[in-house]
Design an enzyme around this catalytic site. Structure first.
Site, short mmCIF file in Angstrom:
data_model
loop_
_atom_site.label_atom_id
_atom_site.label_comp_id
_atom_site.label_asym_id
_atom_site.label_seq_id
_atom_site.Cartn_x
_atom_site.Cartn_y
_atom_site.Cartn_z
N GLU A 774 0.44 -1.82 -0.05
CA GLU A 774 0.17 0.00 0.13
C GLU A 774 0.81 1.25 -0.01
O GLU A 774 0.98 1.89 0.56
CB GLU A 774 -1.27 0.03 1.50
CG GLU A 774 -2.40 -1.08 0.97
CD GLU A 774 -3.16 -1.07 -0.32
OE1 GLU A 774 -3.03 0.48 -0.56
OE2 GLU A 774 -3.83 -1.83 -0.27
N ASP A 775 2.78 1.29 -0.63
CA ASP A 775 3.00 2.26 -1.40
C ASP A 775 3.56 2.74 0.28
O ASP A 775 4.39 4.06 0.36
CB ASP A 775 1.49 3.92 -0.82
CG ASP A 775 1.15 3.99 -2.61
OD1 ASP A 775 1.31 3.48 -3.74
OD2 ASP A 775 0.13 4.19 -2.82
N ALA A 776 3.33 2.13 1.07
CA ALA A 776 4.57 2.18 2.55
C ALA A 776 5.98 2.23 1.31
O ALA A 776 6.24 1.40 -0.05
CB ALA A 776 4.21 1.06 3.02
#
Ligand code: SF4
Ligand SMILES: [Zn+2]
Lengths: 1149, 288
Positions: A774-776
């Site tokens: 999730e885009d971390a």
């Protein structure tokens, strides 16, 4: 209709003659050479104009021109109480900015205002003439009020100063100005977008009938006139009438004698006659044949206005007929002048409205598009301030008049009344300050009551401040869910930034100006009108033009000529008129912002010189050749030419939205066709400042650019050169900001490079560790150690030392000591009772040891007050540890001491901090990894950030891919890459550079795992990408609580981190627990852990009582003890207070 | 299988960097060596700063951070204890070195550099090379910076300032072989194209002999371009790109605090100590 195409207009200015080569006919067929570097006009443009010229120009116009006009319009005060009395203003001027107190000889710098919470304002002084007793007195330079001054305007002390001088004044040399400082706060007056005034708009009403409306606006009056259709008949609708009035009746009342005349004005073609026939019929059925009858009919429809009982009714009440005639003259289409009740102009206008409606009935294309940008006007700071000033001046004059009257009514006056002694600047000063600091614009005369006009200038980053100055607010309601006003309109091209708009409710309503947009200010009308008449316009009101001539129906070729929405007259050769006017404009005989717009469908020429139009400069092209040549650009680079010279020489001109419709604008030289009239200066100017930061925006999916525009404003970086001298409420600064590796021309032009907000991170696009979903992002710990993403947070903490009505004062107490040992809480204090700069403040430390007198009301003459008469009101630090950066002591306007303490904390990135690239790709830190665990390439380089490749496919941010490539090539070449919109370095060239330096052309590297030492089984996209650290940091949000404070009223836990509140178990969570059947848990969460309360209820009557006693039954036998939420007990009691008796029925289970 | 004897062959040795080939061992050993060099080789770095006066434009934490990142000569790091293991309460000569810095600017501007840091121990000084000392802060007229700094022994695992290396890396030794049988059957154009397909010029085409040879195998970045080309022309076996097993080309670049060979030696001894620990513990376990 046959007409000469606009491109055939031959307008060679004398200056052009010496460039004969351009017009050499033998060369006409040569391929057009690209004018290399014509983009250099852009910096030249911005050099003369700055990025916020629109605000400054508008303010300058107000302060130098408009204010004098307003004074003229309200120059005399007289009163009935004394006919001889008068007060007259002669001259008005705005002085130098100054402060009320004399700390620095009256002069004040903007930075001093910021620090001392003052208002940066200048006195408005007037020369006055008035009667004192029997004398006539003249006084010069009487201050009537203080006007907040816009920074960098003509009245600001910063104007014309060089960077060194600005630095001495504590000012940042790259700050744009254009805002106000009001009580120490920087305030921007947002640009307000409105529908243009005094123009006929044909639209559909909610019953899908065509109607015409005009919003008239003059200095004295604002009114709205509608012509509507009902059952095929036309009516006039104005607020002052109780009912819609048949249009023919109105025309008759205005003095149109015959039906034949009416028809001739509306149009004698069969279509028009058919369209209006039913309306004639209605007029006859009302038996109205004469003007007198018509006026009587209208008079009967006038709304009865209830006058206030205090005002005497006019003694000579006018007849209804007179009143009707008056309304027709003043309210109906109030912007069309009527002299001596000669309605000729007005009925010409009204018949034109009718004609347009009838045309639109037949042809839906004739319906105006409300969102078309040529119909929009932008209201800027100057216009808003002038509205406010006129209102305040009227109020000021009224107050003076009242004082004078009450004085004249006094019996046996001892002194001669001198009105100049009553002229206190407070009314006007406070009016301005109140309006600017609250943003509420209330002008009674126009029933205007707008809020949110001003905003606090966002100083989160340099670009957010700059972006704030180009922001524009629409008057449209935010809650309405319509797409029309929100969507991008083709006519906005080049004027408004297509990317920069917020998401959510204000989407498309809040817009931003493009880079080269200019907003016009008002310009004198009469000279323009005279010029047009000299050019052959036949005036409507002097010449008795027939209806046929005006409509052009009877084979006449005349076009109507409008000047700022007023009918000026007709012209038989409109193309020549337009061409001549444009020619004169290019020669500088007519102001450069005057626009001429030929509308063939409406047979009209629109000349506009009004303020608030948006326009932009374009290179003039004639005969297929741009007038700007390489020679000109060379002269520009050499400094011989400035941008204004291009204007003066007629090489460049400003076009507004309407005039663009008459032009053929080529984007590139290669697109020039024989009928091309203009050439774009530089395509990147369609974007605004915020979108200009994005490299390769033309390769991105468009919403990504919009997201970046919003995020660029939250990026932490350098803010201004004076950032360390400022004491702002909250300031985020980056420790090591860097110029982006891939820059754009806009970045260079706006000065972003000097105050950047971000760092070039080496990014590996690969998955790593699973903490990157999730885009971390995965961050390299060693990079953080070395200063990546490190930032400083500065916060202001103000304390004021007050003076009370009994002259007692707050005081600062020395730190407490006992046996030579400091009180633990007072350890950080200096001897003066304020924290010493440089000390670390921990939770519980006192930083200002203030003491307040116990007696603040009664007069107490005891001078040397003892400690017993004070109680401690210290400021105590309650948060994470910080350092005291600065302490400032000063006084404000209101004459009390002000202590400002600036706290500082330095933060390194931690888990959960938010980062984003310049492509709308934000992510939080998911894990921080040691350097030795990071993958490395054959050179031993390891990434600062690892980004998950899943971020790419759905976002389609190809620009980011190219940015990486361009940055990587730049690193090896030792130069910055360019990713300018619609240009920039080509991928092909970049790849060549990469290959030259022994790298893969596609930017992929072979990496080795740092954990196992084995080569990774894939090629990794690896290189520098500019990353911004966003202001959302975990440290400011992290919050948890076990037990803690409760709200007084409900006894439930408080809400929010600031109040150390509880974490809400919301409705949806509740639903889950219910569905699961976990009722005991639900009970525990919602009652036991919240506001459980024990009450005693009577089993008999069901009312609440005491433990063992029911007051209602007067019995002690029936009480039961139950636990209920305190909130429900509260509800029962509130119901009882409303005379509702809630009773609990108890049952044994 | 006979026991392997890891070998080291030094390719290049410079003042601040060295290249050597480690062979006859596993990637795990090579990587362990690399990791220890980065993360566990102790050096000295400034860790505590006490400010007496700081009127410069940069604030205290900013300057302290910059001071920490200045490499200090740590060849004698052995003589210091880790502070946490030292017998003293706070810090002492056995675990720390004190630095003094006092600069006042009397000219228009003055740069405070690592040369202004005066050490109390001649063995631990800021790294200095020719005339490029490290700038700490630039002072304007009248500004002053006065501080005491304490350097401590530490490792890169704790903070990157204790890393002795700028770059420590190893790469595999490329093994590139052309199948000359197939190559001979190709026409000249294809041979040239094949030679040019490599972005880093690993191959060379000799016009006279009309042969393609592997010229600079060590340049290879494993991009597979040559492979792609040979696939395109229908000869997937034309070239073999792989790496020689058990050969690792190491590059160690020092930050200046330790000589490159010191870094390697220190890392090896740390590795040895660790193994000795394992050995010790295992023996104890077995003995039980
Ligand atoms: S893999 Fe790439 S670098 Fe290596 S030889 Fe083939 S083409 Fe050249
Ligand atoms: Zn009872």
């Amino acid at each position: 209709m046959e007409e000469p195409a606009p491109q055939k207009i031959e307008d060679t200015t004398p200056q052009d003659m010496d460039e004969g080569e351009l017009y050499d006919h033998s060369k006409l067929n040569d391929p057009i050479k690209r004018v290399e570097d014509k983009w250099k006009l852009l910096p030249a443009f911005l050099k003369v104009r700055g990025l916020v010229r629109q605000h400054i120009d508008s303010f300058n116009y107000f302060v130098n021109v408009e204010i004098k006009k307003l004074m003229k319009a309200n120059e005399k005060i007289t009163t009935d109480a004394d006919p001889k009395f008068f007060l007259k203003y002669h001259n008005i001027s705005v002085g130098r900015p100054s402060a009320d107190d004399d700390m620095n000889g009256g002069d004040v710098t903007p930075h001093e205002c910021r620090l001392r919470d003052l208002t940066y304002s200048a006195p408005i002084s007037a020369d006055i003439e008035y009667t004192r007793g029997v004398q006539i007195v003249r006084k010069k330079g009487v201050t009537i009020g203080r006007l907040p001054i816009m920074l960098r305007s003509s009245k600001c002390i910063l104007t014309g100063k060089n960077p060194d001088e600005l630095a001495k004044l504590g000012e940042c040399s790259i700050d744009s100005g254009g805002y106000f400082i009001c009580k120490g706060n920087e305030k921007v007056i947002l640009i307000q977008e409105q529908l243009s005034k005094n123009r006929i708009i044909i639209e559909l009403d909610n019953k899908k009938n065509v109607c015409a409306s005009v919003t008239s606006s003059t200095e004295e009056r604002k009114s709205k006139t509608n012509v509507v259709q009902k059952n095929g008949k036309l009516y006039l609708r104005i607020n002052t009438f109780t009912d819609d009035i048949p249009i023919i009746v109105v025309l008759k009342a205005m003095g149109m004698q015959s039906d034949q005349q009416i028809i001739s004005f509306i149009g004698s073609k069969q279509d028009f006659v058919d369209g209006i026939a039913a309306s004639f019929q209605e007029c006859y059925s009302l038996e109205i044949f004469t003007r007198q009858q018509a006026l009587e009919y209208i008079g009967s429809k006038i709304k009865i206005v209830f006058r206030s009982p205090f005002k005497a009714m006019p003694t000579n009440r006018r007849s209804k007929v007179d009143e009707a005639r008056d309304i027709l003259a003043t309210v109906l289409l109030s912007h069309v002048p009527v002299k001596n009740y000669d309605f000729r102009m007005k009925y010409t206008y009204l018949t034109l409205m009718i004609r347009r409606i009838l045309l639109a009935n037949k042809d839906p294309h004739a319906i105006d598009d409300k969102d078309y940008y040529g119909n929009k006007r932008l209201e800027l700071a100057g216009q808003l301030l002038s509205l406010m000033f006129e209102d305040l001046l009227k109020k000021f004059n009224n107050e003076l008049k009242k004082t004078a009257e009450s004085n004249f009514q006094k019996q046996n006056r001892v002194q001669v009344f001198d009105i100049s002694a009553c002229m206190t600047p407070k009314t006007i000063t406070d009016g301005f300050i109140h309006a600017i600091s609250t943003g509420n614009w209330t002008v009674k005369r126009f029933k205007m009551n707008r809020s949110g006009i001003t905003q606090v200038l966002s100083r989160l980053s340099f670009i957010s401040a700059l972006g704030h100055m180009t922001r524009m607010n629409s008057q449209f309601e935010k809650t309405r869910k319509v797409s029309g006003p929100r969507s991008l309109q083709p006519s906005q091209f080049g004027m408004l930034c297509p990317a920069d708009t917020p998401e959510g409710e204000a989407c498309g309503l809040v817009k931003n100006l493009a880079l080269m947009t200019h907003v016009t200010t008002d310009d004198e009308e009469p000279p323009l009108a005279r010029l047009a008449i000299n050019l052959g316009v036949l005036e409507v009101d002097i010449n008795t033009l027939s209806g046929e001539e005006i409509t052009g129906d009877g084979g006449m070729k005349g076009y109507l000529v409008f000047l700022n929405g007023q009918i000026l007259g007709i012209h038989t050769q409109p193309h020549i008129l337009a061409r001549s006017l444009r020619l004169l404009r290019r020669q500088g005989r007519v102001k450069e912002f005057v626009s001429v717009y030929l509308h063939d469908e409406q047979h009209s020429v629109y000349i506009a010189s009004d303020g608030g139009r948006v326009c932009r400069p374009l290179i003039i092209v004639d005969k297929g050749r741009p007038r700007v040549t390489e020679e000109h650009i060379r002269q520009l680079s050499d400094g011989i030419f400035a941008f204004d010279d291009f204007l003066k020489r007629g090489l460049i001109e400003y076009l507004d939205v309407n005039e663009e419709n008459n032009s053929m604008i080529a984007v590139y030289e290669k697109d020039i066709k024989p009928n091309t009239t203009h050439l774009e200066i530089e395509p990147l100017t369609v974007l605004g400042v915020c979108a200009g930061l994005i490299p390769y925006p033309h390769h991105n999916q468009s919403p990504r650019n919009t997201y970046q525009c919003a995020m660029g404003k939250q990026a932490i970086g350098a803010i201004a050169y004076n950032q360390l001298n400022r004491i702002d409420t909250l300031l985020y600064l980056m420790v090591y900001p860097q110029k982006p590796m891939v820059k754009t021309k806009t970045i260079e032009l706006t000065g972003y490079e000097k105050v950047p907000a971000g760092q070039n991170a080496t990014v590996a696009v690969m998955s790593y560790s699973g903490y990157d979903i999730e885009d971390a992002l995965v961050l390299n710990k060693a990079s953080i150690d070395r200063g990546f993403g490190r930032c400083i947070v500065l916060k202001k903490h103000a304390t004021s030392v007050k003076k009370y009505i009994n002259n007692s004062l707050d005081r600062l107490g020395a730190p407490l000591e006992e046996n030579g040992i400091r009180n633990k809480k007072h350890e950080k204090l200096d001897l003066d009772g304020i924290v010493s700069p440089g000390e670390q403040l921990l939770n519980g430390d006192v930083y200002v040891n203030k003491q307040t007198p116990k007696n603040t009301t009664n007069i107490n003459n005891n001078e040397n007050r003892s400690d017993a008469e004070f109680f401690d009101t210290p400021s105590t630090w309650k948060s994470n540890p910080v350092f005291a950066d600065k302490v400032m002591l000063t006084s404000t306007d209101e004459d009390h001491f002000l202590i400002k303490m600036l706290s500082r904390s330095t933060r390194r990135p931690e888990l959960g901090d938010k980062f984003s690239s310049r492509h709308g790709q934000k992510g939080v830190v998911g894990i921080i990894v040691n350097q030795e665990d990071m993958p490395f390439n054959h050179q031993g380089m390891c990434p600062d950030i690892i980004m998950n490749p899943h971020g790419y496919p759905s976002r389609m941010t190809v620009g980011k891919l190219i940015e990486l490539l361009g940055g990587k090539a730049g690193v090896f070449e030792g130069r910055h890459g360019y990713g300018t919109a619609f240009g920039g370095d080509k991928v092909e060239d970049i790849s060549r550079v990469l290959v030259k330096h022994g790298y893969n052309y596609s930017g992929k590297d072979t990496l080795t795992s740092g954990v196992t030492g084995e080569t990774l089984n894939a090629y990794i996209y690896f290189g520098p990408i500019y990353y911004q650290k966003l202001k959302h940091m975990v440290m400011d949000k992290m919050h948890a609580r076990a037990r803690g404070p409760r709200a007084v009223l409900t006894r439930q836990p408080t809400e929010g981190r600031a109040r150390n509140g509880g974490l809400r178990l919301g409705e949806m969570e509740r639903d889950c627990l219910i569905a699961y059947g976990a009722s005991a848990l639900l009970m525990e969460r919602l009652m036991v852990s919240s506001d459980q309360f024990t009450v005693f209820v009577c089993k008999d009557c069901g009312l609440l009582g005491y433990s063992g006693w029911c007051q209602f039954c007067k019995s002690s036998l029936t009480m039961a003890r139950i636990n209920i939420p305190y909130a429900s007990k509260l509800l029962f009691q509130e119901l009882q207070a409303m005379n509702i008796s809630p009773r609990l029925k108890l049952k044994d289970l | 299988m006979p026991p392997r004897q890891p070998q080291i062959e030094i390719v290049e040795m410079k003042k601040d960097s060295m290249t050597f080939i480690l062979s006859k061992t596993d990637a795990s050993i090579a990587n362990a060596l690399r990791r220890v060099m980065i993360a566990e080789t102790p050096t000295m770095s400034i860790d505590l700063v006490e400010f007496e006066n700081n009127t410069s434009v940069l604030h205290d934490e900013f300057i302290a951070h910059r001071l920490g990142l200045i490499p200090l000569t740590s060849s004698r790091v052995e003589k210091f204890n880790f502070t946490r293991e030292c017998s003293c309460t706070d810090n002492c000569e056995n675990c720390s070195v004190r630095f003094n810095l006092h600069v006042t600017c009397t000219d228009d501007t003055k740069q405070v550099t690592s040369d202004d840091l005066f050490s109390t121990d001649a063995d631990v000084r800021p790294v200095h090379r020719e005339d490029d000392s490290i700038v700490i802060v630039k002072l304007a007229k009248g500004q002053e910076l006065k501080l005491t700094a304490i350097a401590k022994k530490g490792v890169g695992k704790e903070h990157a300032k204790w890393q002795p290396t700028c770059i420590t890396t190893f790469q595999y030794d490329p093994d590139i072989r052309i199948n000359q049988n197939i190559m001979d059957r190709l026409d000249e154009e294809k041979k040239v194209k094949f030679a040019n397909s490599c972005p880093v010029k690993v191959f060379a085409y000799d016009k006279d002999t009309r042969t393609v040879s592997v010229e600079a195998a060590s340049n290879c970045v494993y991009c597979q371009e040559c492979k792609f080309y040979s696939n395109d022309i229908g000869h997937p076996d034309l070239v073999h790109v792989g790496y020689k097993p058990e050969r690792y080309i190491f590059t160690v670049e020092s930050s200046g605090s330790l000589e490159p060979q010191e870094i390697v030696l220190s890392a090896l001894s740390i590795l040895k100590t660790k193994l000795a620990h394992v050995h010790e513990n295992l023996k104890n376990e077995v003995d039980f």
